[in-house]
Design a protein around this motif. Sequence first.
Motif, short mmCIF file in Angstrom:
data_model
loop_
_atom_site.label_atom_id
_atom_site.label_comp_id
_atom_site.label_asym_id
_atom_site.label_seq_id
_atom_site.Cartn_x
_atom_site.Cartn_y
_atom_site.Cartn_z
N GLU A 103 0.84 -1.21 0.00
CA GLU A 103 0.00 0.00 0.00
C GLU A 103 0.87 1.26 0.00
O GLU A 103 0.61 2.22 -0.73
CB GLU A 103 -0.93 -0.03 1.22
N ALA A 104 1.94 1.23 0.79
CA ALA A 104 2.85 2.39 0.85
C ALA A 104 3.51 2.63 -0.50
O ALA A 104 3.62 3.76 -0.97
CB ALA A 104 3.91 2.17 1.93
N LEU A 105 3.96 1.55 -1.15
CA LEU A 105 4.62 1.70 -2.45
C LEU A 105 3.63 2.21 -3.50
O LEU A 105 3.99 3.00 -4.37
CB LEU A 105 5.20 0.36 -2.91
N ARG A 106 2.39 1.75 -3.38
CA ARG A 106 1.37 2.19 -4.34
C ARG A 106 1.14 3.70 -4.21
O ARG A 106 1.08 4.42 -5.20
CB ARG A 106 0.07 1.43 -4.07
N GLU A 107 1.09 4.17 -2.97
CA GLU A 107 0.92 5.62 -2.75
C GLU A 107 2.11 6.39 -3.33
O GLU A 107 1.94 7.44 -3.94
CB GLU A 107 0.78 5.94 -1.27
N MET A 108 3.31 5.86 -3.13
CA MET A 108 4.50 6.51 -3.72
C MET A 108 4.34 6.56 -5.22
O MET A 108 4.69 7.57 -5.85
CB MET A 108 5.75 5.70 -3.39
N GLY A 109 3.85 5.47 -5.80
CA GLY A 109 3.67 5.42 -7.25
C GLY A 109 2.67 6.45 -7.73
O GLY A 109 2.90 7.14 -8.72
N PHE A 110 1.56 6.58 -7.00
CA PHE A 110 0.55 7.56 -7.40
C PHE A 110 1.11 8.97 -7.34
O PHE A 110 0.85 9.80 -8.19
CB PHE A 110 -0.68 7.45 -6.50
N GLU A 111 1.87 9.24 -6.29
CA GLU A 111 2.37 10.61 -6.13
C GLU A 111 3.55 10.90 -7.04
O GLU A 111 3.67 12.00 -7.56
CB GLU A 111 2.80 10.85 -4.67
N LEU A 142 -9.71 2.33 -9.23
CA LEU A 142 -9.95 3.75 -9.38
C LEU A 142 -11.22 4.14 -8.64
O LEU A 142 -12.11 3.33 -8.46
CB LEU A 142 -10.10 4.11 -10.86
N PRO A 143 -11.29 5.39 -8.20
CA PRO A 143 -12.52 5.84 -7.54
C PRO A 143 -13.70 5.71 -8.51
O PRO A 143 -13.53 5.86 -9.71
CB PRO A 143 -12.22 7.31 -7.23
N PRO A 144 -14.87 5.41 -7.96
CA PRO A 144 -16.02 5.24 -8.85
C PRO A 144 -16.34 6.52 -9.61
O PRO A 144 -16.16 7.62 -9.09
CB PRO A 144 -17.16 4.89 -7.88
N ALA A 145 -16.76 6.34 -10.85
CA ALA A 145 -17.05 7.52 -11.68
C ALA A 145 -18.22 8.30 -11.09
O ALA A 145 -19.21 7.73 -10.65
CB ALA A 145 -17.37 7.07 -13.10
N SER A 146 -18.09 9.62 -11.08
CA SER A 146 -19.18 10.45 -10.58
C SER A 146 -20.01 10.92 -11.77
O SER A 146 -19.66 10.68 -12.91
CB SER A 146 -18.60 11.63 -9.82
N SER A 147 -21.10 11.57 -11.49
CA SER A 147 -21.94 12.10 -12.57
C SER A 147 -22.02 13.60 -12.45
O SER A 147 -22.93 14.14 -11.86
CB SER A 147 -23.35 11.50 -12.47
N PRO A 148 -21.03 14.30 -12.98
CA PRO A 148 -20.99 15.74 -12.79
C PRO A 148 -22.09 16.45 -13.57
O PRO A 148 -22.55 15.95 -14.59
CB PRO A 148 -19.62 16.13 -13.35
N ARG A 149 -22.51 17.60 -13.07
CA ARG A 149 -23.52 18.40 -13.77
C ARG A 149 -22.86 19.41 -14.69
O ARG A 149 -23.36 19.73 -15.75
CB ARG A 149 -24.39 19.16 -12.76
N VAL A 150 -21.73 19.96 -14.24
CA VAL A 150 -21.05 21.01 -15.01
C VAL A 150 -19.58 20.62 -15.15
O VAL A 150 -18.92 20.35 -14.16
CB VAL A 150 -21.13 22.36 -14.27
N PRO A 517 -3.44 4.66 -19.43
CA PRO A 517 -4.20 4.12 -18.30
C PRO A 517 -3.54 4.44 -16.96
O PRO A 517 -4.21 4.74 -15.97
CB PRO A 517 -4.18 2.61 -18.55
N LEU A 518 -2.20 4.41 -16.95
CA LEU A 518 -1.47 4.68 -15.72
C LEU A 518 -1.61 6.15 -15.32
O LEU A 518 -1.90 6.48 -14.17
CB LEU A 518 0.00 4.33 -15.96
N LEU A 519 -1.44 7.00 -16.30
CA LEU A 519 -1.57 8.44 -16.05
C LEU A 519 -2.97 8.75 -15.55
O LEU A 519 -3.17 9.49 -14.59
CB LEU A 519 -1.28 9.19 -17.34
N ARG A 520 -3.95 8.15 -16.20
CA ARG A 520 -5.34 8.34 -15.82
C ARG A 520 -5.54 7.91 -14.37
O ARG A 520 -6.15 8.61 -13.57
CB ARG A 520 -6.22 7.51 -16.75
N GLY A 521 -4.98 6.74 -14.05
CA GLY A 521 -5.09 6.22 -12.69
C GLY A 521 -4.50 7.19 -11.68
O GLY A 521 -5.10 7.49 -10.66
N ARG A 522 -3.33 7.71 -11.99
CA ARG A 522 -2.68 8.62 -11.04
C ARG A 522 -3.48 9.90 -10.88
O ARG A 522 -3.67 10.37 -9.77
CB ARG A 522 -1.26 8.95 -11.52
N VAL A 523 -3.94 10.46 -12.00
CA VAL A 523 -4.69 11.73 -11.93
C VAL A 523 -5.95 11.55 -11.09
O VAL A 523 -6.21 12.34 -10.18
CB VAL A 523 -5.06 12.22 -13.34
#
Length: 539
Positions: A103-111, A142-150, A517-523
């Motif tokens: 989990e710690a390494l994954r966080e490092m990877g995301f950041e 990945l976090p679940p997709a939201s349904s934005p209005r704007v 896909p990786l970039l998307r995941g990190r963002v």
Amino acid sequence: MTILPDFSDLVIEQVSITNEVTIIVHAVSPTAPCPCCETNSKRVQSRYTRTLRDLPASGRPVHLIVRVRRFFCQERTCPRRVFAERFPSLTLPRVTFTLRLQEALREMGFELGGEAGARLGKKLSYPGSPDTILRLVKQAELPPASSPRVVGIDDWSWKRQLRYGTLICDLESRKPVDVLPDRSSEYATAIRKGAPQALQVADRWHLGKNLADSVQTLLARCRAEIRRALHVPAVPEQERGETEPVPEEERRPPRSRSAQLAREGRRAQKLDRYTQVVELHQQGLRALDIASRVGISARTVHRWLRNGSFPEARRRRRRPSLMDPYERYVLTWWQAGNRNGSQLYRELISRGYKGSSKAMYNYLSTLRIPPAGSSKSTSSRSRARKSIPWLPAPLENFSAQRATWLFMCQPEKLDERQQEELALIRQASPSAETAYRLAQAFMYMIWEQAGQQLDTWLSEVTASRLPELESFAKGIQQDKAAVLAGLTLPWSTGPVEGHVNRLKLMKRSMYGRAKLPLLRGRVLHVAEKAPARAALLAG
Ligand SMILES: [Zn+2]
């Protein structure tokens, strides 16, 4: 977090601390469930040890030596004869890291991405190669997709300006919604993919920037008209005949309308400056004085006078290249609308190309058609703030770039001298006068969110017959709903820009390894974890 991992069902046999920490453990329970049929078994078949890395303790690497038992499965119908006991609270089967280390390494990877994550990890006694870290990031949910209005949308250069990606941002929550592999010139498509139900808002800053570009092109084209209203030219007409524009090189595909106009505008401004230099020279002025009056450098004046004819923009002479034999093939490929560089590279290799992919991309970049108004690399915002120097004579050193700022600015923000220069320009040229009225009317819509005037404005542009503004208006028509929203609604698209900036940082930190896909995941992941900071960056 505890100092040790979850040892609730384990017994510590021994702890030794040297430069490293080694902990030997075994399971508490005399039995273990079969992973296949879940029947508990107590018949031990054999034993072995498994070594796991855990989070470092005070900078020291921590090794867990786990004594593992193999059991016979006692359920007769089970296909599994022998199984090894598992430690679900500690780690996964066939993995050499504890869960919390992963989990710690994954966080490092995301950041930080793989490379920088691994480098930092090494300093802090975290094991894990760049590949391991990237794999952990890819496995993350990945976090679940939201349904934005704007939503707001922006694109960024993905690969040497050949490919673009699009970022969609929820303007209410200020979080990114999705990262798409296409560019946002097809805003409508992007929206359908990323956020079908949302209202899209065009970025007001970009609208103003694109309009300013068009106005600048127009003013450059009209430089002679503006200046001559106050000065009579001394250069005879026939001299100008030699300086007709040269036709485009054959190998270049046609440029976009706005790029073509911009080029013609720049040339017109340069031609008028040249005419003016010759005129002042004939009047006996020194090069230094000519330079300050025309508003160019003395070096340029010297060069122009030495040459004795209008310095038409030179075509670049190309050095022979390994690409040459494939030029026809690549052109056909490009004109068919293909843009996948790595695919082209494979095709060229299979046809015997011996050059590098870099050489191929360099060649492709000469074919690039600059998309209308998508570039925001120019620092016109900062340039526009430069003060306007004292004018030796009205409009003698007219510069389209400087005048553009006068045209776009709120009139009450101009000082007296600036107002005077603006008035002179407007008087001198009917085109400039029309452009000024149209530019101010559009900026008013931006400043006052008066988008309901957009239709009237667009028809006024058509009536004006100013090609530069018509080209801008055409772009507006293509994205009208979003532009209208941008000119009507109070949403700020600042968050989009903030997220695009973060994305660019991430992309850079991943070197060449940034696959979408990786970039998307990190963002998406980082924004989810740190919304406060994302908002701060965006603001
Ligand atoms: Zn079993």
